[in-house]
Motif scaffolding. Structure first.
Motif, PDB file in Angstrom:
ATOM      1  N   VAL A   1      33.814  25.537 -40.066  1.00  0.00           N
ATOM      2  CA  VAL A   1      34.691  24.710 -39.576  1.00  0.00           C
ATOM      3  C   VAL A   1      35.523  25.328 -38.396  1.00  0.00           C
ATOM      4  N   LYS A   2      35.256  26.543 -38.215  1.00  0.00           N
ATOM      5  CA  LYS A   2      36.270  27.490 -37.219  1.00  0.00           C
ATOM      6  C   LYS A   2      35.453  27.597 -35.829  1.00  0.00           C
ATOM      7  N   LEU A   3      34.159  26.930 -35.976  1.00  0.00           N
ATOM      8  CA  LEU A   3      33.380  27.423 -34.966  1.00  0.00           C
ATOM      9  C   LEU A   3      34.077  26.476 -33.423  1.00  0.00           C
ATOM     10  N   VAL A   4      34.083  27.229 -32.276  1.00  0.00           N
ATOM     11  CA  VAL A   4      34.617  26.916 -31.172  1.00  0.00           C
ATOM     12  C   VAL A   4      33.824  25.795 -30.245  1.00  0.00           C
ATOM     13  N   ASP A   5      34.329  24.752 -29.472  1.00  0.00           N
ATOM     14  CA  ASP A   5      33.793  23.839 -28.939  1.00  0.00           C
ATOM     15  C   ASP A   5      33.550  24.520 -27.412  1.00  0.00           C
ATOM     16  N   ASP A   6      32.150  24.400 -27.010  1.00  0.00           N
ATOM     17  CA  ASP A   6      31.628  24.790 -25.883  1.00  0.00           C
ATOM     18  C   ASP A   6      30.924  23.661 -25.111  1.00  0.00           C
ATOM     19  N   PRO A   7      31.576  22.934 -24.202  1.00  0.00           N
ATOM     20  CA  PRO A   7      30.826  21.644 -23.608  1.00  0.00           C
ATOM     21  C   PRO A   7      29.756  22.000 -23.089  1.00  0.00           C
ATOM     22  N   TYR A   8      29.512  23.046 -22.509  1.00  0.00           N
ATOM     23  CA  TYR A   8      28.365  23.724 -21.478  1.00  0.00           C
ATOM     24  C   TYR A   8      27.092  23.843 -22.432  1.00  0.00           C
ATOM     25  N   ARG A   9      27.539  23.968 -23.979  1.00  0.00           N
ATOM     26  CA  ARG A   9      26.316  24.277 -24.803  1.00  0.00           C
ATOM     27  C   ARG A   9      25.937  22.748 -25.335  1.00  0.00           C
ATOM     28  N   SER A  10      26.698  21.918 -25.174  1.00  0.00           N
ATOM     29  CA  SER A  10      26.396  20.463 -25.347  1.00  0.00           C
ATOM     30  C   SER A  10      25.552  19.856 -24.324  1.00  0.00           C
ATOM     31  N   LEU A  11      26.208  20.249 -22.913  1.00  0.00           N
ATOM     32  CA  LEU A  11      25.511  19.863 -21.864  1.00  0.00           C
ATOM     33  C   LEU A  11      23.997  20.387 -21.627  1.00  0.00           C
ATOM     34  N   ALA A  12      23.746  21.484 -22.200  1.00  0.00           N
ATOM     35  CA  ALA A  12      22.507  22.212 -22.101  1.00  0.00           C
ATOM     36  C   ALA A  12      21.447  21.778 -23.198  1.00  0.00           C
ATOM     37  N   GLY A  13      22.115  21.298 -24.394  1.00  0.00           N
ATOM     38  CA  GLY A  13      21.185  20.715 -25.317  1.00  0.00           C
ATOM     39  C   GLY A  13      20.941  19.225 -24.936  1.00  0.00           C
ATOM     40  N   ASN A  14      21.639  18.563 -24.729  1.00  0.00           N
ATOM     41  CA  ASN A  14      21.337  17.208 -23.946  1.00  0.00           C
ATOM     42  C   ASN A  14      20.451  17.511 -22.831  1.00  0.00           C
ATOM     43  N   LEU A  15      20.504  18.227 -21.713  1.00  0.00           N
ATOM     44  CA  LEU A  15      19.714  18.552 -20.802  1.00  0.00           C
ATOM     45  C   LEU A  15      18.203  18.654 -21.166  1.00  0.00           C
ATOM     46  N   ARG A  16      18.043  19.307 -22.088  1.00  0.00           N
ATOM     47  CA  ARG A  16      16.548  19.590 -22.702  1.00  0.00           C
ATOM     48  C   ARG A  16      16.056  18.325 -23.220  1.00  0.00           C
ATOM     49  N   HIS A  17      16.711  17.606 -24.063  1.00  0.00           N
ATOM     50  CA  HIS A  17      16.459  16.137 -24.565  1.00  0.00           C
ATOM     51  C   HIS A  17      15.830  15.199 -23.393  1.00  0.00           C
ATOM     52  N   VAL A  18      16.565  15.363 -22.202  1.00  0.00           N
ATOM     53  CA  VAL A  18      16.184  14.468 -21.098  1.00  0.00           C
ATOM     54  C   VAL A  18      15.145  14.907 -20.120  1.00  0.00           C
ATOM     55  N   GLY A  19      14.550  15.982 -20.652  1.00  0.00           N
ATOM     56  CA  GLY A  19      13.476  16.678 -19.744  1.00  0.00           C
ATOM     57  C   GLY A  19      13.836  17.519 -18.754  1.00  0.00           C
ATOM     58  N   GLY A  20      14.965  17.785 -18.977  1.00  0.00           N
ATOM     59  CA  GLY A  20      15.423  18.906 -17.852  1.00  0.00           C
ATOM     60  C   GLY A  20      14.742  20.245 -18.004  1.00  0.00           C
ATOM     61  N   TYR A  21      14.274  20.706 -19.270  1.00  0.00           N
ATOM     62  CA  TYR A  21      13.658  21.914 -19.285  1.00  0.00           C
ATOM     63  C   TYR A  21      12.769  21.802 -20.753  1.00  0.00           C
ATOM     64  N   ALA A  22      11.636  22.458 -21.103  1.00  0.00           N
ATOM     65  CA  ALA A  22      10.967  22.471 -22.203  1.00  0.00           C
ATOM     66  C   ALA A  22      11.390  23.140 -23.354  1.00  0.00           C
ATOM     67  N   LYS A  23      11.341  22.942 -24.837  1.00  0.00           N
ATOM     68  CA  LYS A  23      11.594  23.692 -25.522  1.00  0.00           C
ATOM     69  C   LYS A  23      10.896  24.981 -25.525  1.00  0.00           C
ATOM     70  N   ASP A  24      11.602  26.050 -25.808  1.00  0.00           N
ATOM     71  CA  ASP A  24      11.095  27.330 -25.770  1.00  0.00           C
ATOM     72  C   ASP A  24      11.620  28.210 -27.072  1.00  0.00           C
ATOM     73  N   MET A  25      10.834  29.110 -27.390  1.00  0.00           N
ATOM     74  CA  MET A  25      10.857  30.078 -28.454  1.00  0.00           C
ATOM     75  C   MET A  25      12.069  31.227 -28.174  1.00  0.00           C
ATOM     76  N   THR A  26      12.437  31.687 -26.765  1.00  0.00           N
ATOM     77  CA  THR A  26      13.222  32.287 -26.379  1.00  0.00           C
ATOM     78  C   THR A  26      14.704  32.185 -27.267  1.00  0.00           C
ATOM     79  N   PRO A  27      15.072  33.132 -27.814  1.00  0.00           N
ATOM     80  CA  PRO A  27      16.405  33.314 -28.698  1.00  0.00           C
ATOM     81  C   PRO A  27      17.534  32.645 -27.865  1.00  0.00           C
TER      82      PRO A  27
END
Length: 206
Positions: A128-154
């Motif tokens: 419940v104490k996790l902090v919002d990072d809008p850039y993480r949301s942007l990066a996640g959605n970017l992959r879903h729209v084909g901005g980059y491929a799923k990768d195993m890099t941590p």
């Protein structure tokens, strides 16, 4: 000791310990919306197929090493328990040795919402104490729209988030997410992003 065995009884989300500081709350909201559509008829099956991986740390507590967005979304939706897959039991380690164990294996991400590395002690004590990072949301959605491929890099999404952090203003993401995503997609195809995991921009001419 590696176990790789699922916990056969649900674990309360309130007892799960994060191994990162931030999540993208926009992405959490998307997972909440999906859950609402599935929960009445397929909720149990969904949770059964989305067990959350954890490492047993000091005092036998579950420190989750993936699916923080899902755990937070379920908590926000009023789900009290989830199934957990134990990846390793290192509960005998001291607290400092435990965090060093995670860090050396790229199983934790002690970076704040500005992209700066901080002390292990700054990692929240609960989902419940996790902090919002809008850039993480942007990066996640970017992959879903084909901005980059799923990768195993941590933490590949966080690497993309940091790439976007210096190029798109936070206020722009918060005010018009769709427009920011369109800009991010153009940036993701540039050679400037070529060093990032999953980059699928145009190949350079030989």
């Amino acid at each position: 000791m590696n176990t790789h065995e699922p916990v056969l009884h649900p674990v309360p989300i309130a007892e799960l310990k994060p191994t990162q500081i931030t999540v993208g709350m926009h992405e959490v909201a998307q997972k909440r919306e999906r859950w609402r559509k599935l929960s009445q008829e397929k909720g149990d099956a969904f949770l059964g197929h989305h067990m959350i991986p954890s490492v047993l740390g000091p005092k036998g507590r579950h420190y989750i090493v993936d699916n923080h967005h899902l755990a937070r979304a379920m908590w926000d939706e009023g789900v009290k328990e989830v199934l957990v897959t134990v990846e390793a039991d290192v509960s005998a380690l001291s607290k400092l040795s435990f965090w060093r164990y995670l860090d050396n294996r790229a199983l934790c991400h002690p970076y704040n919402d500005q992209g700066h590395r901080v002390a292990f002690e700054d990692i929240p004590s609960s989902i419940v104490k996790l902090v919002d990072d809008p850039y993480r949301s942007l990066a996640g959605n970017l992959r879903h729209v084909g901005g980059y491929a799923k990768d195993m890099t941590p933490f590949s999404e966080f690497l993309w988030a940091d790439f976007l952090r210096g190029r798109i203003k936070r206020k722009a993401i918060e005010q018009d997410f769709a427009a920011a995503l369109k800009r991010a997609l153009n940036m993701a195809k540039s050679e400037e992003a070529g060093y990032l995991p999953g980059w699928c921009g145009a190949a350079p001419i030989a």
